[in-house]
Design a protein around this motif. Sequence first.
Motif, PDB file in Angstrom:
ATOM      1  N   ALA A 159      -3.764  -0.175   5.004  1.00 51.95           N
ATOM      2  CA  ALA A 159      -3.012  -1.356   5.457  1.00 51.95           C
ATOM      3  C   ALA A 159      -2.604  -2.275   4.310  1.00 51.95           C
ATOM      4  N   ILE A 160      -3.190  -2.098   3.129  1.00 51.58           N
ATOM      5  CA  ILE A 160      -2.858  -2.941   1.978  1.00 51.58           C
ATOM      6  C   ILE A 160      -1.433  -2.629   1.526  1.00 51.58           C
ATOM      7  N   THR A 161      -0.639  -3.673   1.310  1.00 52.80           N
ATOM      8  CA  THR A 161       0.738  -3.493   0.855  1.00 52.80           C
ATOM      9  C   THR A 161       0.974  -4.286  -0.426  1.00 52.80           C
ATOM     10  N   LEU A 162       2.187  -4.158  -0.967  1.00 51.78           N
ATOM     11  CA  LEU A 162       2.537  -4.913  -2.163  1.00 51.78           C
ATOM     12  C   LEU A 162       2.549  -6.415  -1.905  1.00 51.78           C
ATOM     13  N   GLU A 163       2.696  -6.800  -0.620  1.00 49.96           N
ATOM     14  CA  GLU A 163       2.738  -8.224  -0.284  1.00 49.96           C
ATOM     15  C   GLU A 163       1.358  -8.813   0.007  1.00 49.96           C
ATOM     16  N   THR A 164       0.322  -7.972   0.051  1.00 48.21           N
ATOM     17  CA  THR A 164      -1.021  -8.456   0.355  1.00 48.21           C
ATOM     18  C   THR A 164      -1.578  -9.209  -0.853  1.00 48.21           C
ATOM     19  N   GLU A 165      -2.004 -10.443  -0.651  1.00 50.56           N
ATOM     20  CA  GLU A 165      -2.485 -11.260  -1.762  1.00 50.56           C
ATOM     21  C   GLU A 165      -3.989 -11.540  -1.712  1.00 50.56           C
ATOM     22  N   VAL A 166      -4.559 -11.618  -0.505  1.00 42.62           N
ATOM     23  CA  VAL A 166      -5.998 -11.826  -0.336  1.00 42.62           C
ATOM     24  C   VAL A 166      -6.479 -10.854   0.736  1.00 42.62           C
ATOM     25  N   ILE A 167      -7.669 -10.274   0.520  1.00 45.11           N
ATOM     26  CA  ILE A 167      -8.249  -9.317   1.468  1.00 45.11           C
ATOM     27  C   ILE A 167      -9.677  -9.746   1.772  1.00 45.11           C
ATOM     28  N   PHE A 168      -9.978  -9.939   3.051  1.00 49.27           N
ATOM     29  CA  PHE A 168     -11.328 -10.307   3.459  1.00 49.27           C
ATOM     30  C   PHE A 168     -12.123  -9.081   3.902  1.00 49.27           C
ATOM     31  N   ILE A 169     -13.375  -9.017   3.448  1.00 51.20           N
ATOM     32  CA  ILE A 169     -14.369  -8.075   3.951  1.00 51.20           C
ATOM     33  C   ILE A 169     -15.571  -8.913   4.366  1.00 51.20           C
ATOM     34  N   THR A 170     -16.078  -8.696   5.565  1.00 49.21           N
ATOM     35  CA  THR A 170     -17.290  -9.387   6.018  1.00 49.21           C
ATOM     36  C   THR A 170     -18.380  -8.348   6.197  1.00 49.21           C
ATOM     37  N   ASN A 171     -19.507  -8.530   5.511  1.00 45.56           N
ATOM     38  CA  ASN A 171     -20.554  -7.517   5.547  1.00 45.56           C
ATOM     39  C   ASN A 171     -21.935  -8.168   5.556  1.00 45.56           C
ATOM     40  N   PRO A 172     -22.699  -8.082   6.673  1.00 43.65           N
ATOM     41  CA  PRO A 172     -22.359  -7.463   7.952  1.00 43.65           C
ATOM     42  C   PRO A 172     -21.145  -8.135   8.584  1.00 43.65           C
ATOM     43  N   HIS A 173     -20.419  -7.340   9.374  1.00 47.87           N
ATOM     44  CA  HIS A 173     -19.180  -7.818   9.954  1.00 47.87           C
ATOM     45  C   HIS A 173     -19.450  -8.774  11.113  1.00 47.87           C
ATOM     46  N   SER A 174     -18.560  -9.734  11.274  1.00 46.75           N
ATOM     47  CA  SER A 174     -18.589 -10.603  12.451  1.00 46.75           C
ATOM     48  C   SER A 174     -17.312 -10.335  13.238  1.00 46.75           C
TER      49      SER A 174
ATOM     50  N   LEU B 155     -20.903  -1.933   5.994  1.00 42.43           N
ATOM     51  CA  LEU B 155     -20.167  -1.053   5.100  1.00 42.43           C
ATOM     52  C   LEU B 155     -21.053  -0.668   3.926  1.00 42.43           C
ATOM     53  N   THR B 156     -20.991   0.598   3.516  1.00 41.55           N
ATOM     54  CA  THR B 156     -21.753   1.045   2.364  1.00 41.55           C
ATOM     55  C   THR B 156     -21.157   0.472   1.084  1.00 41.55           C
ATOM     56  N   GLU B 157     -21.947   0.479   0.039  1.00 43.23           N
ATOM     57  CA  GLU B 157     -21.446  -0.009  -1.245  1.00 43.23           C
ATOM     58  C   GLU B 157     -20.265   0.823  -1.722  1.00 43.23           C
ATOM     59  N   ALA B 158     -20.320   2.127  -1.502  1.00 48.83           N
ATOM     60  CA  ALA B 158     -19.221   2.989  -1.926  1.00 48.83           C
ATOM     61  C   ALA B 158     -17.924   2.590  -1.241  1.00 48.83           C
ATOM     62  N   ASP B 159     -17.990   2.268   0.045  1.00 56.25           N
ATOM     63  CA  ASP B 159     -16.786   1.875   0.778  1.00 56.25           C
ATOM     64  C   ASP B 159     -16.277   0.505   0.337  1.00 56.25           C
ATOM     65  N   VAL B 160     -17.186  -0.425   0.075  1.00 55.32           N
ATOM     66  CA  VAL B 160     -16.773  -1.738  -0.418  1.00 55.32           C
ATOM     67  C   VAL B 160     -16.082  -1.594  -1.768  1.00 55.32           C
ATOM     68  N   ARG B 161     -16.648  -0.761  -2.637  1.00 53.81           N
ATOM     69  CA  ARG B 161     -16.029  -0.521  -3.942  1.00 53.81           C
ATOM     70  C   ARG B 161     -14.630   0.070  -3.786  1.00 53.81           C
ATOM     71  N   ARG B 162     -14.462   1.000  -2.855  1.00 54.37           N
ATOM     72  CA  ARG B 162     -13.156   1.624  -2.644  1.00 54.37           C
ATOM     73  C   ARG B 162     -12.111   0.586  -2.258  1.00 54.37           C
ATOM     74  N   ILE B 163     -12.489  -0.350  -1.393  1.00 56.08           N
ATOM     75  CA  ILE B 163     -11.542  -1.383  -0.973  1.00 56.08           C
ATOM     76  C   ILE B 163     -11.186  -2.300  -2.142  1.00 56.08           C
ATOM     77  N   ILE B 164     -12.201  -2.702  -2.907  1.00 58.89           N
ATOM     78  CA  ILE B 164     -11.953  -3.567  -4.070  1.00 58.89           C
ATOM     79  C   ILE B 164     -11.034  -2.887  -5.063  1.00 58.89           C
ATOM     80  N   GLU B 165     -11.297  -1.619  -5.335  1.00 53.48           N
ATOM     81  CA  GLU B 165     -10.498  -0.890  -6.326  1.00 53.48           C
ATOM     82  C   GLU B 165      -9.082  -0.619  -5.819  1.00 53.48           C
ATOM     83  N   ALA B 166      -8.950  -0.374  -4.517  1.00 55.38           N
ATOM     84  CA  ALA B 166      -7.609  -0.192  -3.955  1.00 55.38           C
ATOM     85  C   ALA B 166      -6.809  -1.490  -4.052  1.00 55.38           C
ATOM     86  N   ALA B 167      -7.485  -2.618  -3.809  1.00 53.81           N
ATOM     87  CA  ALA B 167      -6.811  -3.915  -3.908  1.00 53.81           C
ATOM     88  C   ALA B 167      -6.373  -4.204  -5.334  1.00 53.81           C
ATOM     89  N   ALA B 168      -7.212  -3.840  -6.290  1.00 56.84           N
ATOM     90  CA  ALA B 168      -6.898  -4.088  -7.701  1.00 56.84           C
ATOM     91  C   ALA B 168      -5.728  -3.251  -8.180  1.00 56.84           C
TER      92      ALA B 168
END
Length: 399
Positions: free
Chosen positions: A157-172, A178-191
């Motif tokens: 869902a991340i696009t070129l127009e996405t400027e901030v991405i929220f992750i809540t862990n544990p989620h509300s 989310l596992t650490e590996a999955d959190v890292r994947r999201i951070i790296e995809a955003a970067a």
Amino acid sequence: MKLAHDWLKAPEYYQPGLPRDYVAARYGIDPQEIAKLGSAENPLGPSPAAVAAVTEAVANMDLYASWTAEPLRAKLAETYPAASDNPNSYICGAGETELISLIIRTFCSPGGKIQMPGPCFPIYHLFAEAEGRTPVLVHEATDRTTMALDPDAYIAAITLETEVIFITNPHSPSGTWLTEADVRRIIEAAASTDTGVNNVTNNANNSGALVVLDEAYVHYAGPNDPSNTDHKNGYIHLAAEYDNLIVLRTFSKAFGLAGLRVGFGVASQPIIDALLAVKPTWNMGQLQLAGGIAALDDTAHTSATVDLITDSRAYIQQRFDTELDRFRMVPNTRSNFFLIEIIDDSISSPKAFEGLLERGVIVKDGAISFRGLDDKFLRSDVSHRQNMDHLIDALKELP
């Protein structure tokens, strides 16, 4: 005369959990007989050490506190060296909610897109809209049976127009993890998503979206790896590794300081420096600093709170599994709350919510409190066993 921005002419407001006195007055119930399960507050109350420190600090209320909350920042650096042992890598605010507002204002341009799970903590999209930004709730990334976040769908869902991405862990509101590996994947995809904005680190390799990892409920999650009980909860250490990440935590939950309003974020110094330029100068007072510093050392209170939540969480899951057939506790919560799915087609969440209030139980109505959750879910806190029994008995009585 124009009094407000167009997007503030018909604003939506946050719906907090109802207070006991409101329910007591409306239904004629003794406040002491009401199970307050709609605000995720600490069932053991505030940290005793924090109470003592705040009491002592009352004598300093005539004095301005450090505008950067320097004493608390120093204590945070001492407490969380894996994230950063530099006080300048921390920012403090009047709860996480103030910091969320500052982050949106600082790192998302007007009209810019802010990605969040659907459903999510409402403050994310409410503050985005109040600031004239565009919230993007990624409902398709949430499994409707488990209420867990699908990292692949979220990354897609991340696009070129996405400027901030929220992750809540544990989620509300689900409490899923989310596992650490999955959190890292999201951070790296955003970067790696080059938005061309918010290059706060002056690093061409990290010119994408800022990720906000919200760990408000992380104390209740247990160790990251269940086989390693010595590992501290959460992924605050990732703040030391990624230039496009800020990790948020609060003193409102495990420390029991919801009424004091204390929260913090940790990130690379360029992110913190930008936030310091935007935050209200004196957003933290003497009592907040004193209470926060003392609470960080009150491990006995925190441990007792976590033990109570862990025990009651297993207890309520067992009662749901064996005694109820019209309601389902959504499994695998690692927080101090859980979702209740209404299986009975004849009952909606507003009807169940009101029926529980009449029986002295306060929860949250998913249809009102969480955008996109629909009218088949309630959210309840985990609390003392007697409150869990009250909830189960009241659900059984609903017509």
